[in-house]
Design an enzyme around this catalytic site. Structure first.
Site, PDB file in Angstrom:
ATOM      1  N   GLY A 260       2.446  15.504  11.569  1.00 54.21           N
ATOM      2  CA  GLY A 260       1.414  14.495  11.774  1.00 54.21           C
ATOM      3  C   GLY A 260       1.532  13.852  13.141  1.00 54.21           C
ATOM      4  O   GLY A 260       2.179  14.397  14.049  1.00 54.21           O
ATOM      5  N   CYS A 267       9.574   0.346   8.452  1.00 55.50           N
ATOM      6  CA  CYS A 267      10.984   0.710   8.283  1.00 55.50           C
ATOM      7  C   CYS A 267      11.503   1.714   9.295  1.00 55.50           C
ATOM      8  O   CYS A 267      12.432   1.414  10.042  1.00 55.50           O
ATOM      9  CB  CYS A 267      11.211   1.258   6.883  1.00 55.50           C
ATOM     10  SG  CYS A 267      11.111  -0.012   5.629  1.00 55.50           S
ATOM     11  N   LYS A 270      11.893   0.605  13.135  1.00 51.00           N
ATOM     12  CA  LYS A 270      12.873  -0.455  13.418  1.00 51.00           C
ATOM     13  C   LYS A 270      14.268  -0.076  12.936  1.00 51.00           C
ATOM     14  O   LYS A 270      15.261  -0.395  13.578  1.00 51.00           O
ATOM     15  CB  LYS A 270      12.393  -1.798  12.854  1.00 51.00           C
ATOM     16  CG  LYS A 270      12.896  -2.174  11.488  1.00 51.00           C
ATOM     17  CD  LYS A 270      12.486  -3.589  11.128  1.00 51.00           C
ATOM     18  CE  LYS A 270      12.532  -3.855   9.655  1.00 51.00           C
ATOM     19  NZ  LYS A 270      13.735  -3.531   8.915  1.00 51.00           N
TER      20      LYS A 270
HETATM   21  C1  UDX Z   1      10.019   4.411   4.121  1.00 53.60           C
HETATM   22  C2  UDX Z   1      11.005   5.126   3.198  1.00 53.60           C
HETATM   23  O1  UDX Z   1      10.375   6.268   2.615  1.00 53.60           O
HETATM   24  C3  UDX Z   1      11.531   4.185   2.139  1.00 53.60           C
HETATM   25  O2  UDX Z   1      12.488   4.833   1.342  1.00 53.60           O
HETATM   26  C4  UDX Z   1      12.167   2.999   2.866  1.00 53.60           C
HETATM   27  O3  UDX Z   1      12.685   2.079   1.964  1.00 53.60           O
HETATM   28  C5  UDX Z   1      11.148   2.321   3.755  1.00 53.60           C
HETATM   29  O4  UDX Z   1      10.624   3.252   4.678  1.00 53.60           O
HETATM   30  P1  UDX Z   1       7.449   3.730   4.063  1.00 53.60           P
HETATM   31  O5  UDX Z   1       7.663   3.210   5.445  1.00 53.60           O
HETATM   32  O6  UDX Z   1       6.712   2.874   3.101  1.00 53.60           O
HETATM   33  O7  UDX Z   1       8.863   4.059   3.376  1.00 53.60           O
HETATM   34  O8  UDX Z   1       6.636   5.083   4.172  1.00 53.60           O
HETATM   35  P2  UDX Z   1       6.884   6.657   4.085  1.00 53.60           P
HETATM   36  O9  UDX Z   1       6.039   7.216   3.022  1.00 53.60           O
HETATM   37  O10 UDX Z   1       8.304   7.000   4.054  1.00 53.60           O
HETATM   38  O11 UDX Z   1       6.241   7.117   5.488  1.00 53.60           O
HETATM   39  C6  UDX Z   1       6.715   6.657   6.735  1.00 53.60           C
HETATM   40  C7  UDX Z   1       5.966   7.307   7.877  1.00 53.60           C
HETATM   41  O12 UDX Z   1       6.278   8.693   7.970  1.00 53.60           O
HETATM   42  C8  UDX Z   1       4.442   7.232   7.755  1.00 53.60           C
HETATM   43  O13 UDX Z   1       3.894   6.946   9.033  1.00 53.60           O
HETATM   44  C9  UDX Z   1       4.052   8.620   7.294  1.00 53.60           C
HETATM   45  O14 UDX Z   1       2.750   8.973   7.662  1.00 53.60           O
HETATM   46  C10 UDX Z   1       5.096   9.457   8.011  1.00 53.60           C
HETATM   47  N1  UDX Z   1       5.336  10.766   7.362  1.00 53.60           N
HETATM   48  C11 UDX Z   1       5.951  10.812   6.130  1.00 53.60           C
HETATM   49  C12 UDX Z   1       4.974  11.935   8.007  1.00 53.60           C
HETATM   50  O15 UDX Z   1       4.430  11.920   9.121  1.00 53.60           O
HETATM   51  N2  UDX Z   1       5.241  13.135   7.383  1.00 53.60           N
HETATM   52  C13 UDX Z   1       5.844  13.223   6.174  1.00 53.60           C
HETATM   53  O16 UDX Z   1       6.056  14.337   5.711  1.00 53.60           O
HETATM   54  C14 UDX Z   1       6.207  12.019   5.517  1.00 53.60           C
END
Ligand code: UDX
Length: 442
Positions: A260, A267, A270
């Site tokens: 992506g 999270c 930071k």
């Molecule tokens: C994350 C962790 O998953 C969680 O365990 C922690 O406690 C907090 O941070 P979150 O930030 O809510 O959770 O979102 P997450 O679904 O993990 O996605 C984070 C970022 O990675 C998003 O921008 C998402 O679009 C991106 N992502 C995720 C990708 O680009 N590709 C993927 O395969 C998965």
């Protein structure tokens, strides 16, 4: 058991709502009186599917209440969670622990003033390794060591799936330094162990570091597949097939391999930087994580250049429709969203921006300038020279492609989340640019 949760932010509210749903008596404390007033009036200050209903149910059952009176809430609670924010400190990227430490001081004073027995103070905020020790030192200024224990219990919930993640987690991690605290934590998480969730007990420092290590590892996985996507584009391979091909190896696993525009959110950005700082301070730099963080930063801006290329190399005075702004779907969170860098990059290149997001518009207005906002994807696309899918919201997964094409001045679609298929888009008459895939027949 009575539980107090200090900090009614994302983690605090979700944890509070779920603990109350399990039947514990929960008091959520927040220093911001407006937030407390809103919660008391039944308004939930964040967008998280299912949270409002869950809170409402517990309010009616009398199992959750909201207050700004920390001392009062703590006085009656056996377990006190600290779930305040630990933002990136401006300027140097270290985790800012001001709120954690001032919460610890207030908690110490409140327990000191009350007469009742033993208390467990649990740090749920994401904090650098060693913070639990400092919380213990702060509390011991006002309390004798026998009166309290400090646990680390990092939170792994994902925005948009937070309640499910809380109630059916892959694991719960609890770090303690004494048996009594450990036993209290076992009572807190008993309802979850009934759901077969593994509760993993370790020492406090290992628990603190586990949170950062997990986030850094996941950020690495995403960044790895993003680099593979670039290589796929250069070589004519398909990143989705490569991801599937490696993900079927159980040692690698299929999750977090969606290429992506780069990761964003509250999270990963930071926490990776905070881990890098901690590691440097200890003379054991985490070079892989350093690279991940810098590759991800550069990638967001590179996505703007990708859009410019898809539009023929020139975007001056042209209009770009941005579909989806939040860092991921099912949230209104704009923190470190890739869309911010992409929009700025396009504006720097001279483009006009019109944007649509189902939930993120209000927060986006605070972090973006000179953007016109549309009410739906088609209004957003009307008269634009290209549309760009930045966030894979459900409403963008089954767009009426004929309607979208008719709305656009030119049928250019850049799909930074690989929502659509190149062959289908070509047949529908789009000039379509996905991530890490090339259309062999285009
Ligand atoms: C994350 C962790 O998953 C969680 O365990 C922690 O406690 C907090 O941070 P979150 O930030 O809510 O959770 O979102 P997450 O679904 O993990 O996605 C984070 C970022 O990675 C998003 O921008 C998402 O679009 C991106 N992502 C995720 C990708 O680009 N590709 C993927 O395969 C998965």
């Amino acid at each position: 058991m009575k539980i107090a949760i200090v900090g009614a932010g994302y983690v605090g509210l979700v944890s509070g709502a779920c603990f109350a749903d399990f039947g514990f008596e929960v008091t959520c404390v927040d220093a911001n009186p407006d937030k407390i007033a809103a919660l008391e009036a039944g308004k939930v200050p964040i967008y998280e599917p299912g949270l409002a209903e869950l809170l409402d149910r517990s309010v009616r059952r009398g199992l959750i209440r909201f207050t700004s009176d920390l001392a009062g809430a703590v006085a009656g609670a056996e377990v006190i969670f600290i779930a305040v924010g630990t933002p990136s400190r401006r300027g140097d990227g270290y985790a800012d622990l001001t709120y954690v430490y001032s919460a610890a001081e207030e908690i110490g004073r409140a327990i000191g003033a009350s007469s009742e027995g033993h208390r467990t103070v649990v740090v749920k905020s994401t904090v650098p390794v060693g913070t639990g020790d400092e919380v213990e030192r702060i509390l011991s200024r006002t309390l004798s060591r026998e009166r309290f224990g400090v646990a680390s219990n990092p939170e792994f919930l994902r925005e948009g799936a937070a309640i499910e993640d809380f109630k059916r987690p892959d694991r719960v991690v609890v770090g303690t330094e004494d048996e009594r605290t450990r036993q209290t934590m076992a009572r807190v998480y008993r309802p979850l162990s009934l759901n077969q969730a593994p509760v993993f007990y370790t020492d406090r420092r290992s628990a603190e570091l586990t949170k950062y290590a997990a986030n850094a590892f996941l950020a690495t996985k995403i960044t790895f597949i993003n680099e593979m996507a670039d290589l796929c584009e250069a070589t004519g391979a398909n990143v989705q097939d490569v991801a599937r091909g490696i993900g079927l190896d159980r040692r690698i696993g299929p999750k977090f391999l969606n290429a992506g525009p780069g990761y964003g959110g509250s999270c990963f950005p930071k926490d990776t930087v905070a881990l890098i700082k901690t590691a440097q301070d200890h003379g054991t730099p985490t070079r892989i994580v350093e690279t991940v963080a810098s590759v991800n930063e550069q990638r967001k801006r590179a996505m703007a250049r990708k859009v410019v290329r898809a539009m023929g190399g020139e975007v001056r005075e042209r209009t770009v429709a941005i579909l989806g702004l939040t860092f991921k779907p099912n949230t209104d969170d704009m923190r470190d969203a890739p869309s911010i860098a992409i929009v700025r990059g396009l504006q720097d290149a001279g483009a006009r921006i019109v944007a649509f997001d189902p939930e993120g518009e209000a927060n986006a207005r605070d972090v973006m300038e000179n953007v016109r906002f549309a009410r739906d994807p088609y209004e957003c696309a009307r008269g634009a020279d290209a549309a760009v899918i930045v966030t894979e919201w459900d409403v963008l997964r089954a767009l009426d492609l004929d309607r979208l094409k008719a709305a656009l001045a030119r049928p250019v679609l850049v799909d930074l989340r690989n929502v659509y298929e190149p062959e289908v888009m070509r047949e529908r008459g789009f000039a379509y640019t996905p991530i890490g895939r090339v259309d062999p027949f285009a």
